[in-house]
Motif scaffolding. Sequence first.
Motif, PDB file in Angstrom:
ATOM      1  N   ALA A   1       1.969   2.074  -3.509  1.00 38.66           N
ATOM      2  CA  ALA A   1       0.878   2.631  -4.306  1.00 38.66           C
ATOM      3  C   ALA A   1       0.575   4.064  -3.882  1.00 38.66           C
ATOM      4  O   ALA A   1       0.350   4.941  -4.722  1.00 38.66           O
ATOM      5  CB  ALA A   1      -0.371   1.756  -4.164  1.00 38.66           C
ATOM      6  N   SER A   2       0.581   4.306  -2.573  1.00 37.10           N
ATOM      7  CA  SER A   2       0.301   5.652  -2.062  1.00 37.10           C
ATOM      8  C   SER A   2       1.358   6.648  -2.521  1.00 37.10           C
ATOM      9  O   SER A   2       1.064   7.806  -2.833  1.00 37.10           O
ATOM     10  CB  SER A   2       0.235   5.633  -0.537  1.00 37.10           C
ATOM     11  OG  SER A   2      -0.825   4.819  -0.089  1.00 37.10           O
TER      12      SER A   2
ATOM     13  N   CYS B   1     -12.089  -5.389 -10.532  1.00 39.05           N
ATOM     14  CA  CYS B   1     -10.983  -5.026 -11.424  1.00 39.05           C
ATOM     15  C   CYS B   1     -11.245  -5.539 -12.829  1.00 39.05           C
ATOM     16  O   CYS B   1     -11.050  -4.839 -13.813  1.00 39.05           O
ATOM     17  CB  CYS B   1      -9.661  -5.588 -10.896  1.00 39.05           C
ATOM     18  SG  CYS B   1      -8.960  -4.656  -9.505  1.00 39.05           S
TER      19      CYS B   1
ATOM     20  N   ASP C   1      -9.922   0.103 -15.906  1.00 31.68           N
ATOM     21  CA  ASP C   1      -9.145   0.082 -14.671  1.00 31.68           C
ATOM     22  C   ASP C   1      -8.185  -1.101 -14.620  1.00 31.68           C
ATOM     23  O   ASP C   1      -7.255  -1.115 -13.835  1.00 31.68           O
ATOM     24  CB  ASP C   1     -10.080   0.008 -13.453  1.00 31.68           C
ATOM     25  CG  ASP C   1     -10.854   1.306 -13.263  1.00 31.68           C
ATOM     26  OD1 ASP C   1     -10.434   2.309 -13.866  1.00 31.68           O
ATOM     27  OD2 ASP C   1     -11.844   1.302 -12.539  1.00 31.68           O
TER      28      ASP C   1
ATOM     29  N   ASP D   1      -4.611  -0.151 -15.259  1.00 32.47           N
ATOM     30  CA  ASP D   1      -4.010   0.504 -14.099  1.00 32.47           C
ATOM     31  C   ASP D   1      -3.608  -0.511 -13.046  1.00 32.47           C
ATOM     32  O   ASP D   1      -2.571  -0.378 -12.393  1.00 32.47           O
ATOM     33  CB  ASP D   1      -4.990   1.512 -13.499  1.00 32.47           C
ATOM     34  CG  ASP D   1      -5.290   2.663 -14.449  1.00 32.47           C
ATOM     35  OD1 ASP D   1      -4.421   2.968 -15.292  1.00 32.47           O
ATOM     36  OD2 ASP D   1      -6.386   3.232 -14.346  1.00 32.47           O
ATOM     37  N   MET D   2      -4.431  -1.541 -12.873  1.00 34.29           N
ATOM     38  CA  MET D   2      -4.150  -2.553 -11.861  1.00 34.29           C
ATOM     39  C   MET D   2      -2.916  -3.380 -12.238  1.00 34.29           C
ATOM     40  O   MET D   2      -2.099  -3.730 -11.394  1.00 34.29           O
ATOM     41  CB  MET D   2      -5.372  -3.468 -11.684  1.00 34.29           C
ATOM     42  CG  MET D   2      -5.286  -4.419 -10.492  1.00 34.29           C
ATOM     43  SD  MET D   2      -4.481  -5.973 -10.883  1.00 34.29           S
ATOM     44  CE  MET D   2      -5.750  -6.757 -11.844  1.00 34.29           C
TER      45      MET D   2
ATOM     46  N   SER E   1       0.821  -1.217   0.000  1.00 34.45           N
ATOM     47  CA  SER E   1       0.000   0.000   0.000  1.00 34.45           C
ATOM     48  C   SER E   1       0.853   1.264   0.000  1.00 34.45           C
ATOM     49  O   SER E   1       0.512   2.268  -0.633  1.00 34.45           O
ATOM     50  CB  SER E   1      -0.937   0.006   1.208  1.00 34.45           C
ATOM     51  OG  SER E   1      -1.868  -1.057   1.130  1.00 34.45           O
TER      52      SER E   1
ATOM     53  N   ASN F   1       0.425   7.670  -5.703  1.00 28.50           N
ATOM     54  CA  ASN F   1      -0.930   8.231  -5.705  1.00 28.50           C
ATOM     55  C   ASN F   1      -1.848   7.491  -6.681  1.00 28.50           C
ATOM     56  O   ASN F   1      -2.620   8.101  -7.437  1.00 28.50           O
ATOM     57  CB  ASN F   1      -0.887   9.725  -6.055  1.00 28.50           C
ATOM     58  CG  ASN F   1      -2.184  10.434  -5.667  1.00 28.50           C
ATOM     59  OD1 ASN F   1      -2.885  10.026  -4.727  1.00 28.50           O
ATOM     60  ND2 ASN F   1      -2.532  11.482  -6.400  1.00 28.50           N
ATOM     61  N   VAL F   2      -1.742   6.155  -6.678  1.00 25.25           N
ATOM     62  CA  VAL F   2      -2.566   5.315  -7.547  1.00 25.25           C
ATOM     63  C   VAL F   2      -3.091   4.138  -6.729  1.00 25.25           C
ATOM     64  O   VAL F   2      -2.567   3.832  -5.650  1.00 25.25           O
ATOM     65  CB  VAL F   2      -1.751   4.783  -8.752  1.00 25.25           C
ATOM     66  CG1 VAL F   2      -1.313   5.927  -9.658  1.00 25.25           C
ATOM     67  CG2 VAL F   2      -0.549   3.980  -8.281  1.00 25.25           C
ATOM     68  N   PRO F   3      -4.137   3.457  -7.219  1.00 22.14           N
ATOM     69  CA  PRO F   3      -4.622   2.266  -6.519  1.00 22.14           C
ATOM     70  C   PRO F   3      -3.563   1.173  -6.523  1.00 22.14           C
ATOM     71  O   PRO F   3      -2.676   1.141  -7.385  1.00 22.14           O
ATOM     72  CB  PRO F   3      -5.851   1.845  -7.344  1.00 22.14           C
ATOM     73  CG  PRO F   3      -6.250   3.064  -8.105  1.00 22.14           C
ATOM     74  CD  PRO F   3      -4.986   3.806  -8.384  1.00 22.14           C
ATOM     75  N   VAL F   4      -3.652   0.255  -5.578  1.00 23.22           N
ATOM     76  CA  VAL F   4      -2.723  -0.870  -5.501  1.00 23.22           C
ATOM     77  C   VAL F   4      -2.837  -1.715  -6.769  1.00 23.22           C
ATOM     78  O   VAL F   4      -3.939  -2.022  -7.234  1.00 23.22           O
ATOM     79  CB  VAL F   4      -3.014  -1.739  -4.267  1.00 23.22           C
ATOM     80  CG1 VAL F   4      -2.224  -3.037  -4.335  1.00 23.22           C
ATOM     81  CG2 VAL F   4      -2.660  -0.984  -3.004  1.00 23.22           C
TER      82      VAL F   4
END
Length: 237
Positions: free
Chosen positions: A17-18, A166, A172, A175-176, A14, A21-24
């Motif tokens: 990802a933080s 997902c 998305d 992105d994942m 996490s 600044n994106v989802p995990v």
Amino acid sequence: MAGDRDQAIAAAISRLASANNVPVGIEHVCRACSAALGLAGVSLCTIGDLGLGEPIYATDVVSERAIELEITVGAGPGMQALRDGNVVMSTDLSSTAGLNQWPVLVPMLSSLGVQAVFAFPLAAAEVTIGVLELYRAYPGGLPMAALTDGQLFADYATALLLDSDCWRRGSDMADMLGGTLPEQWARVNLAAVVVSVQLGIGVTQAYQRLRAYAFTVDCQLREVADAVLEGGIQFTP
């Protein structure tokens, strides 16, 4: 204790990802695994439509090349884990056992500086959907704690891939997954279709011919696929 490690691994993923600044995503799982276990690199691939695996993400150039070589040759720790659904550990690729098991692949991996490989299958309901592969630049086994963490990272990746949201959201999904490997590998699949038309054979057979050609001329499979799609290489019966 296992719960504490699970939480620590989830927190490490996490944080990456933080920081972006994106989802995990799969990228963060692989990068966190590499950092936590002190590895030379990590790759992840899933079962492809044409058999074997399709690379989804690799933490570095060496890992990216290593998994592509396995797929091109059709053998190796990762491919064995995909087929058997069991963890495969090759603690010393240059050993007699390693050379006997994968005589074609081992010299190729050694030239990349890979000396040990640990492959963790991604499994759900007793079905293997992919493999998380860990690479080291020196021989030797992983400590028990590292093996446990490796499995936890694999479990996290499996849950991420199986997240129905997902898969359903479509856009998305890119992105994942992260990186450009899925898009590049889609061109390999498309090239296999082109070769199947050129040779009048099934797509799976055409994929085998494509891999054999890449191995014979010592080129990356994706480079051969691009050449096929651009008309630079044509297969004839």
